[in-house]
Design a protein around this motif. Structure first.
Motif, short mmCIF file in Angstrom:
data_model
loop_
_atom_site.label_atom_id
_atom_site.label_comp_id
_atom_site.label_asym_id
_atom_site.label_seq_id
_atom_site.Cartn_x
_atom_site.Cartn_y
_atom_site.Cartn_z
N SER A 189 50.89 34.94 38.81
CA SER A 189 51.21 36.54 39.29
C SER A 189 50.78 37.40 38.05
O SER A 189 49.96 38.50 38.16
CB SER A 189 52.51 36.84 39.52
OG SER A 189 53.62 36.47 37.87
N ARG A 190 50.44 37.23 36.93
CA ARG A 190 50.24 37.91 35.91
C ARG A 190 48.45 37.87 35.67
O ARG A 190 47.98 38.50 35.50
CB ARG A 190 50.13 37.88 34.51
CG ARG A 190 51.63 38.08 34.59
CD ARG A 190 52.51 38.46 33.35
NE ARG A 190 54.20 38.99 33.15
CZ ARG A 190 54.94 38.92 32.99
NH1 ARG A 190 54.72 38.14 31.72
NH2 ARG A 190 55.60 39.03 32.60
N ALA A 191 47.62 36.97 36.13
CA ALA A 191 46.28 36.92 36.13
C ALA A 191 45.21 36.92 37.69
O ALA A 191 45.30 36.14 38.07
CB ALA A 191 45.87 34.94 35.49
N GLU B 107 42.52 36.18 48.21
CA GLU B 107 42.71 37.68 48.55
C GLU B 107 43.82 38.57 49.81
O GLU B 107 44.23 36.77 50.53
CB GLU B 107 41.08 37.69 49.30
CG GLU B 107 40.48 38.57 49.17
CD GLU B 107 39.07 38.84 49.74
OE1 GLU B 107 38.67 39.79 50.71
OE2 GLU B 107 38.29 38.62 49.59
N GLU B 108 44.04 39.24 49.08
CA GLU B 108 45.19 39.63 50.58
C GLU B 108 44.91 39.70 51.35
O GLU B 108 43.41 39.97 52.16
CB GLU B 108 45.65 40.66 49.76
CG GLU B 108 46.22 40.53 48.47
CD GLU B 108 47.11 41.93 48.26
OE1 GLU B 108 47.09 42.94 48.95
OE2 GLU B 108 47.64 42.13 47.05
N CYS B 109 45.84 39.18 52.74
CA CYS B 109 45.60 39.54 54.38
C CYS B 109 46.93 40.00 54.94
O CYS B 109 47.93 39.98 53.97
CB CYS B 109 44.69 38.11 54.71
SG CYS B 109 46.01 36.73 54.31
N ALA C 277 49.31 41.30 51.86
CA ALA C 277 49.57 39.90 50.82
C ALA C 277 48.86 38.35 50.75
O ALA C 277 48.19 38.72 51.46
CB ALA C 277 51.19 39.85 51.33
N THR C 278 49.29 38.26 49.74
CA THR C 278 48.89 36.69 50.13
C THR C 278 50.12 35.31 50.82
O THR C 278 51.47 35.89 50.21
CB THR C 278 48.15 35.55 48.63
OG1 THR C 278 49.12 35.18 47.83
CG2 THR C 278 47.02 36.55 47.56
N GLU C 279 49.38 34.59 51.57
CA GLU C 279 50.09 33.67 52.15
C GLU C 279 51.33 33.05 51.53
O GLU C 279 52.65 33.25 50.98
CB GLU C 279 49.21 32.74 52.45
CG GLU C 279 50.63 32.00 53.95
CD GLU C 279 49.43 31.05 54.79
OE1 GLU C 279 48.68 31.80 55.39
OE2 GLU C 279 50.70 30.25 55.11
N TYR D 30 52.06 43.67 45.73
CA TYR D 30 51.99 44.07 47.28
C TYR D 30 52.55 45.41 47.51
O TYR D 30 53.13 45.46 48.56
CB TYR D 30 52.48 43.06 48.21
CG TYR D 30 52.13 41.48 47.35
CD1 TYR D 30 51.07 41.46 47.15
CD2 TYR D 30 53.29 40.68 47.48
CE1 TYR D 30 50.32 39.86 47.12
CE2 TYR D 30 53.08 39.23 47.53
CZ TYR D 30 51.29 38.62 47.37
OH TYR D 30 50.86 37.74 46.55
N ARG D 31 52.56 46.34 46.72
CA ARG D 31 52.74 47.56 46.56
C ARG D 31 54.59 47.30 47.60
O ARG D 31 54.81 49.02 48.25
CB ARG D 31 51.91 48.66 47.92
CG ARG D 31 50.34 48.46 47.49
CD ARG D 31 49.20 48.62 48.26
NE ARG D 31 48.93 47.13 49.08
CZ ARG D 31 48.86 46.33 48.44
NH1 ARG D 31 48.28 46.63 47.45
NH2 ARG D 31 48.69 45.42 49.03
#
Ligand code: ADP
Length: 371
Positions: free
Chosen positions: A203-205, A211-213, A252-254, A340-341
């Motif tokens: 989660s930190r790197a 990639e997000e979808c 987000a990412t799944e 993810y805001r």
């Protein structure tokens, strides 16, 4: 603020304040000045160190006008000012402003000197932040590699010990059984820790993240609930999942979204005594998607609330019930939610239960994570 944003803000402020037609910033990299940002200059105009820049770095403002013997101006420009950008202890670079017509006045020069001092402080802060982020990413990569290597020996040891406990290596005395059960519990904890450290590093790197979808939220929560159903059943906790009526999606990412819900539901089960209930609901409101994980468990003491998302923090009542935990789950959850805001909120009453609510900006329709 990122260095690029600081430089853009600085150049915009300088251009506006003195009506400059072009602005550039050169920053010291070691001994050399290199172009860091530019606006308004012809694309093919090389932005590089010139002899008077050394005077600027020494603290002098250098005026360049048409016909300067050492510094040509870009075609169509009549004047330029080179303003030093420095911190008290060291020069940082040069702010250059250009005008097509007429020279810069002494008052404008004064103003730009003040602006460049402020800019220098902001640039230093951005450079230090970038350096800290670089170190943090290197640390995360190290943890990722180290924990990844630890994962398989722990899994092998765990399975060997389980086989011994089950009697596959011959009958055990009560004392041996007890000792092996304790080893197994320790290995369980190690396995958890390694998995949590891997998740935290991921989660930190940012380069480790996919990639997000637009991920389908119903499906993601459904996968988490399905995964944890056997654990809930084994413990005698009722796990209720109420999917939403419509197809919801968030950027987000799944894997990341699944991880958020797995962590929250797993905590609900872990901190709810047998006979209790963990309920997962979701919905959409004012352009946002929310997911609530409520339990009827031990609750969180008010004094623990401010620390919940700190690394390795565990509330005293959680330690007291002997549930295996590392104190990293919620740190990971919050970092992912913020990436993810989204935001995460918690309400709890000791002895009654806890509700975690995560909320994300809604997007749609889902493009991934439908299975
Ligand atoms: P852990 O591995 O200890 O569960 P987490 O980071 O997931 O670590 O959670 C941090 C602490 O927050 C827990 O140790 C516990 O004190 C508290 N906590 C989290 N979820 C719940 C819950 N559903 N009910 C009660 N306490 C909780």
């Amino acid at each position: 603020m990122k260095l690029g944003d600081v430089l853009d803000t600085l150049m915009a402020a300088a251009a506006r304040a003195v009506r400059a037609d072009a602005v550039a910033v050169l920053l010291l990299e070691g001994e050399r000045l290199t172009a860091a940002a530019r606006r308004g200059l012809p694309d093919d105009w090389p932005l590089e160190e010139s002899p008077p820049d050394r005077e600027t770095l020494a603290g002098q403002v250098v005026r360049v006008e048409e016909g300067h013997p050492e510094v040509p101006l870009p075609p169509g420009f009549a004047a330029s000012l080179c303003i030093p950008m420095a911190l008290p202890a060291r020069p940082l670079g040069v702010l250059r402003v250009y005008r097509r017509e007429g020279p810069f006045s002494p008052a404008e020069e004064e103003y730009l000197l003040a602006l460049s001092s402020l800019g220098a402080v902001a640039i230093q802060a951005a450079q230090e932040t970038a350096e800290l982020e670089r170190i943090e990413a290197a640390k995360s990569r190290f943890i990722h590699v180290a924990t990844h290597e630890l994962r398989s020996p722990i899994a092998v040891a765990q399975s060997l010990v389980r086989n011994v406990v089950k009697g596959y290596a011959g009958p055990l005395t009560a004392q041996q059984k007890d000792l092996f059960a304790r080893i197994s519990a320790r290995l369980d904890f190690l396995e958890h820790l390694v998995n949590d450290l891997l998740d935290l590093a991921a989660s930190r790197a940012p380069e480790l993240a996919e990639e997000e979808c637009a991920v389908a939220v119903n499906a993601s929560v459904g996968r988490a609930a399905l995964l944890l159903m056997p654990r809930a059943e084994e413990k005698g906790v009722n796990l209720v999942f109420r999917p939403c009526c419509e197809e919801l999606a968030v950027m987000a990412t799944e894997e990341g979204l699944d991880r958020i819900f797995v962590n929250l539901i797993e905590n609900g089960i872990k901190y709810t005594p047998p006979g209790g209930t963990v309920t997962v609901t979701m919905g959409r409101e004012e352009g946002e998607v929310w997911v609530k994980v409520s339990d009827t468990g031990i609750g969180i003491p008010p004094e623990a609330m401010p620390h919940l998302f700190e690394e390795f923090y565990r509330a005293p009542n959680a330690r007291a019930v002997n549930a295996v935990g590392t104190g990293l789950g919620l740190t990971i959850v919050r970092e992912l939610v913020e990436r993810y805001r989204g935001r995460i909120e918690v309400e709890s009453e000791v002895g009654k239960g806890t509700t975690f609510t995560v909320t994300f900006p809604a997007v749609g329709p889902p493009t991934c994570g439908l299975s």
